[in-house]
Design a protein around this motif. Structure first.
Motif, mmCIF file in Angstrom:
data_model
loop_
_atom_site.group_PDB
_atom_site.id
_atom_site.type_symbol
_atom_site.label_atom_id
_atom_site.label_comp_id
_atom_site.label_asym_id
_atom_site.label_seq_id
_atom_site.Cartn_x
_atom_site.Cartn_y
_atom_site.Cartn_z
ATOM 1 N N MET A 1 0.712 -1.267 0.109
ATOM 2 C CA MET A 1 -0.238 0.194 0.116
ATOM 3 C C MET A 1 0.610 1.117 -0.040
ATOM 4 O O MET A 1 1.844 1.573 0.979
ATOM 5 C CB MET A 1 -0.937 0.038 1.156
ATOM 6 N N SER A 4 -1.154 4.670 3.668
ATOM 7 C CA SER A 4 -2.161 4.623 4.652
ATOM 8 C C SER A 4 -2.255 5.713 5.580
ATOM 9 O O SER A 4 -1.408 6.011 6.495
ATOM 10 C CB SER A 4 -1.724 3.350 5.250
ATOM 11 N N ASP A 24 -6.835 4.196 2.615
ATOM 12 C CA ASP A 24 -5.806 3.343 1.925
ATOM 13 C C ASP A 24 -5.690 3.435 0.373
ATOM 14 O O ASP A 24 -6.747 3.547 -0.128
ATOM 15 C CB ASP A 24 -5.994 1.820 2.198
ATOM 16 N N PRO A 26 -3.501 2.231 -2.935
ATOM 17 C CA PRO A 26 -2.754 1.464 -3.352
ATOM 18 C C PRO A 26 -1.779 2.183 -4.585
ATOM 19 O O PRO A 26 -2.374 3.173 -5.156
ATOM 20 C CB PRO A 26 -3.500 0.275 -4.279
ATOM 21 N N GLU A 27 -0.644 1.756 -4.862
ATOM 22 C CA GLU A 27 0.040 2.150 -5.889
ATOM 23 C C GLU A 27 -0.577 1.948 -7.207
ATOM 24 O O GLU A 27 -1.388 0.979 -7.528
ATOM 25 C CB GLU A 27 1.440 1.451 -6.144
ATOM 26 N N GLU A 29 -3.109 3.669 -8.345
ATOM 27 C CA GLU A 29 -4.539 3.940 -8.559
ATOM 28 C C GLU A 29 -4.986 5.507 -8.463
ATOM 29 O O GLU A 29 -4.103 6.368 -8.261
ATOM 30 C CB GLU A 29 -5.212 3.442 -7.092
ATOM 31 N N THR A 185 0.790 7.263 -8.822
ATOM 32 C CA THR A 185 -0.530 7.281 -8.029
ATOM 33 C C THR A 185 -1.134 8.688 -7.988
ATOM 34 O O THR A 185 -0.344 9.689 -7.832
ATOM 35 C CB THR A 185 -0.599 6.586 -6.813
#
Length: 239
Positions: A1, A4, A24, A26-27, A29, A185
């Motif tokens: 992740m 966070s 959270d 994620p890479e 997104e 991201t």
């Protein structure tokens, strides 16, 4: 992740602007952050970027607790943040503004090449020598985006980037963000719901400082609580 956030909160003289937010990301997104005026969106990303000190909670970036790090240390670790209100240097040229951002990572010919590429990507290549203060507001927002892009960040935070852009420029912006998502991201605060629904992989909805809902664009559009708090009034506006 990649990012966070846990129990992140902010109080301003008795006002609880952000209340125990978990997030959270994620890479890779594109995450949109939406909500009504005063929902706490800009305060939340300010805490993530280190420009606002959290009252409680933690920010973990790439596995490291960065909650107490100042903004410049977070930038060095791979965050870039464009502001809701433009923060360009008005008396410097467009290229010089981007060059200042590039110098954190690059020098000499490599920096000049990166500056030219970033300006071309946002459509400002022909305005490189123009004074930044002479740009229209929407073009200043694009300049800020170029200043973020040139840093090659791992996380790019954009605060209302389409504000002041024409319809044609918004279309070009959407294409640019889709292209950037292959490299970084993206956390996006955006009031234009057409842009949000077209770009976001997932959406987080804030209301009164709390997370009201989270899901895909389709899930958020169908969420009754979100409809009541935010989407039900027609064209949504964020703040």
């Amino acid at each position: 992740m990649l990012l966070s956030v846990r129990n992140l909160s902010k109080r301003f003289d008795g006002l609880h602007a952000v209340k125990s937010v978990d997030l959270d990301l994620p890479e890779g997104e594109i995450r949109a952050l939406i909500g009504p005026n005063g929902a706490g969106k800009t305060t939340l990303v300010g805490m993530i970027a280190g420009r606002i000190t959290a009252s409680a909670g933690s920010v973990i970036f790439d596995g490291e607790d960065i909650t107490r790090l100042p903004a410049h240390r977070r930038i060095a670790r791979g965050m870039a943040y464009t502001f809701q209100i433009t923060s360009v240097f008005a008396r410097l040229s467009v290229a010089e503004n981007v060059g200042l951002a590039a110098r954190r990572h690059l020098h000499g010919a490599k920096a000049r090449k990166a500056v030219a590429e970033a300006l071309d990507r946002v459509g400002l290549g022909a305005r490189a020598e123009q004074e930044a203060g002479d740009l229209a507001y929407g073009h200043q927002r694009l300049l800020e985006l170029a200043m973020g892009i040139v840093q090659h960040p791992r996380l790019l935070i954009l605060d209302e980037p389409t504000q002041g852009l024409s319809e044609g420029e918004i279309e070009a912006f959407q294409s640019l963000i889709r292209n950037l998502a292959q490299e970084t991201t993206i956390l996006l605060i955006e009031h234009n719901m057409r842009v949000v629904m077209a770009l976001a992989d997932r959406i987080t909805v804030l209301d009164a400082g709390r997370v009201l809902a989270e899901g895909t664009p389709e899930e958020i559009h169908a969420n009754a609580a979100v409809q009541a708090a935010y989407l039900g009034g027609g064209d949504a506006q964020a703040g």
